[in-house]
Design an enzyme around this catalytic site. Sequence first.
Site, PDB file in Angstrom:
ATOM      1  CD  GLN A   7      -2.689  -2.605   1.783  1.00  0.00           C
ATOM      2  OE1 GLN A   7      -2.037  -2.928   2.770  1.00  0.00           O
ATOM      3  NE2 GLN A   7      -2.374  -3.004   0.563  1.00  0.00           N
ATOM      4  CD  GLU A  50     -19.899  21.339 -19.610  1.00  0.00           C
ATOM      5  OE1 GLU A  50     -20.370  20.524 -20.411  1.00  0.00           O
ATOM      6  OE2 GLU A  50     -19.095  22.229 -19.959  1.00  0.00           O
ATOM      7  CE  LYS A  94      -4.142   2.475   3.866  1.00  0.00           C
ATOM      8  NZ  LYS A  94      -5.071   1.714   4.746  1.00  0.00           N
ATOM      9  CB  SER A 106      -0.926   0.015   1.229  1.00  0.00           C
ATOM     10  OG  SER A 106      -0.186  -0.158   2.411  1.00  0.00           O
ATOM     11  CE1 TYR A 148      -6.239  -3.639   8.292  1.00  0.00           C
ATOM     12  CE2 TYR A 148      -5.235  -5.801   8.039  1.00  0.00           C
ATOM     13  CZ  TYR A 148      -5.421  -4.504   7.600  1.00  0.00           C
ATOM     14  OH  TYR A 148      -4.786  -4.071   6.461  1.00  0.00           O
ATOM     15  CE  LYS A 162     -20.659  25.409 -27.370  1.00  0.00           C
ATOM     16  NZ  LYS A 162     -20.443  24.016 -27.770  1.00  0.00           N
ATOM     17  CB  THR A 183     -41.854  23.355  -9.502  1.00  0.00           C
ATOM     18  OG1 THR A 183     -42.983  23.677 -10.313  1.00  0.00           O
ATOM     19  CG2 THR A 183     -41.863  24.229  -8.250  1.00  0.00           C
ATOM     20  CG  HIS A 184     -42.503  19.937 -12.352  1.00  0.00           C
ATOM     21  ND1 HIS A 184     -42.656  18.596 -12.066  1.00  0.00           N
ATOM     22  CD2 HIS A 184     -43.292  20.606 -11.470  1.00  0.00           C
ATOM     23  CE1 HIS A 184     -43.516  18.456 -11.064  1.00  0.00           C
ATOM     24  NE2 HIS A 184     -43.915  19.667 -10.676  1.00  0.00           N
ATOM     25  CB  SER A 209     -15.639  24.976 -29.267  1.00  0.00           C
ATOM     26  OG  SER A 209     -15.568  24.148 -30.406  1.00  0.00           O
ATOM     27  CG  ASN A 218      -4.122  -5.010  12.496  1.00  0.00           C
ATOM     28  OD1 ASN A 218      -3.510  -4.863  11.436  1.00  0.00           O
ATOM     29  ND2 ASN A 218      -4.475  -6.199  12.960  1.00  0.00           N
ATOM     30  CG  ASN A 234     -17.932  24.952 -24.370  1.00  0.00           C
ATOM     31  OD1 ASN A 234     -19.042  25.293 -24.787  1.00  0.00           O
ATOM     32  ND2 ASN A 234     -17.021  24.396 -25.130  1.00  0.00           N
TER      33      ASN A 234
HETATM   34  N1  ARG Z   1      -1.068  -1.548   4.974  1.00  0.00           N
HETATM   35  C1  ARG Z   1      -2.072  -1.992   5.883  1.00  0.00           C
HETATM   36  C2  ARG Z   1      -3.385  -1.237   5.633  1.00  0.00           C
HETATM   37  O1  ARG Z   1      -3.338  -0.211   5.083  1.00  0.00           O
HETATM   38  C3  ARG Z   1      -1.647  -1.740   7.309  1.00  0.00           C
HETATM   39  C4  ARG Z   1      -2.176  -2.710   8.276  1.00  0.00           C
HETATM   40  C5  ARG Z   1      -1.653  -4.078   8.005  1.00  0.00           C
HETATM   41  N2  ARG Z   1      -1.947  -5.006   9.020  1.00  0.00           N
HETATM   42  C6  ARG Z   1      -1.713  -6.270   8.846  1.00  0.00           C
HETATM   43  N3  ARG Z   1      -2.015  -7.028   9.848  1.00  0.00           N
HETATM   44  N4  ARG Z   1      -1.299  -6.762   7.724  1.00  0.00           N
HETATM   45  O2  ARG Z   1      -4.443  -1.689   6.010  1.00  0.00           O
END
Ligand code: ARG
Length: 466
Positions: free
Chosen positions: A322, A290, A325, A23, A317, A283, A155-156, A277, A110, A285
């Site tokens: 992972q 958008e 993120k 990660s 966990y 144009k 409305t609408h 454009s 964790n 835009n």
């Molecule tokens: N890279 C892991 C994550 O983002 C960190 C936690 C990993 N824990 C483990 N027991 N492998 O979730």
Amino acid sequence: MKQLWGSRFSKALDSKVNDFNSSLSFDCKLYKYDIEGSMAHTKMLSDTGIITAYEKDKIVNALNEILDEIENGKVEFDNSYEDIHTNIEKLLIEKIGDTGKKVHTSRSRNDQVALDIRMYLKNEIKSIIKSLILLIEVLLNISKDHTDTIMPGYTHLQRAQSVTFAHHLGAYVEMFKRDIERLDDTYKRVNVLPLGACALAGTPHPIDREVAAKYLGFNDVSLNSIDAVSDRDFVIETLSALSIIMMHLSRISEEIILWASFEFKFIELDDSYSTGSSIMPQKKNPDIAELTRGKTGRVYGDLITLLTVMKSLPLAYNKDMQEDKEPLFDAVETVLACLSIMPSMLSAMTIKKDNMLKAVKEGFLNATDVADYLVKKEVAFRDAHEISGKIVSYCIKENKTIEELDMETLKTFSKLFTDDIYKAINPTASVNSKKALGGPSVGNTVQVIKINEEWVKDKKNQLEKM
Ligand code: ARG
């Protein structure tokens, strides 16, 4: 290369597996929080006598150095260590040897990763609230100049009744206020320290979680170690709040797009917020609006991703988590990017009052005013509605507006019409007759703008204390 957890294994990780498992490419963003978290944890370990003050100083100093080195671009993270947590621990051990190995006492990745995300979010939620406040301020400022700028309310997407531009923008002020309140509320649940939960079952060492919470500025400490490491509700809540913000931004964007069209011509976007454009020279835009509208789909996707990742996960966990993120970072960055551009785009646009008023004059927006007029003369609303409907139908046939009908003609629909009808169906008079709080009258609007300016002031003060 020996993994920090490598002793149980007789073979190194396959390199493809290593990449798949890693990660680092995205969680490296969390380095600062990871280091701050480790420092607080280390101080707590020393305060409770689990490590010595000497060891603490050594670790904290080294962590400070690592932070400095990262910020000055002197560190290249090592992808064979799967994430930011192991990378920093490895750097620490490289720097101070065996003492560095003590930092992970009474901790697991964790609870460490849960901590880092919470710290990241505390910061980002504040930035998003700040941006929303700025947007509200801009909306209030524009509103102040347009408390009596008459425009059609819809409305609408059909012309319905006259309102003012300030009143219309005021609807967005309320939306963005609720967005801030939702983030405020989410913040309370983000502001809980998971550290000390370790892998899932706590630690036999005499840690003091309150002390760590104090070092890191957390309000509460989690009450269940299993929940502390398996909970991502706070991420989902944030993503929900962000999705609602984007929904609101998409609605104002949509209106900007419509208003900027030749069909409406209610506003003109500043050249610096429009694009041309490559083929059609005429144009102009509204790309920014958008794109904001389009990016809404992306943030919804981030929310659905995480809801789906978390669905049916057994406690505690799991590596699936992972995957939290990237969608979180993406949503936060997208919302911040949209919020950074919307206020200035709004401030820079030209408001075409005359076109708004012209639109009010076509489309029988005063038909309800006719009915309300008759109600004041004690006609039941249902009957008044019918009379007004007949007048509209007559006007359509005759290609006239209601105000163009003379008194004689009006009297054929109801004897109750007298000269004051013309004032009652004038758009400004109509708007100003809606005096109950929340209505579009100028008096109300001015009062509500003041209320909202106070609201903003309070929020700013609160934000400073967050
Ligand atoms: N890279 C892991 C994550 O983002 C960190 C936690 C990993 N824990 C483990 N027991 N492998 O979730």
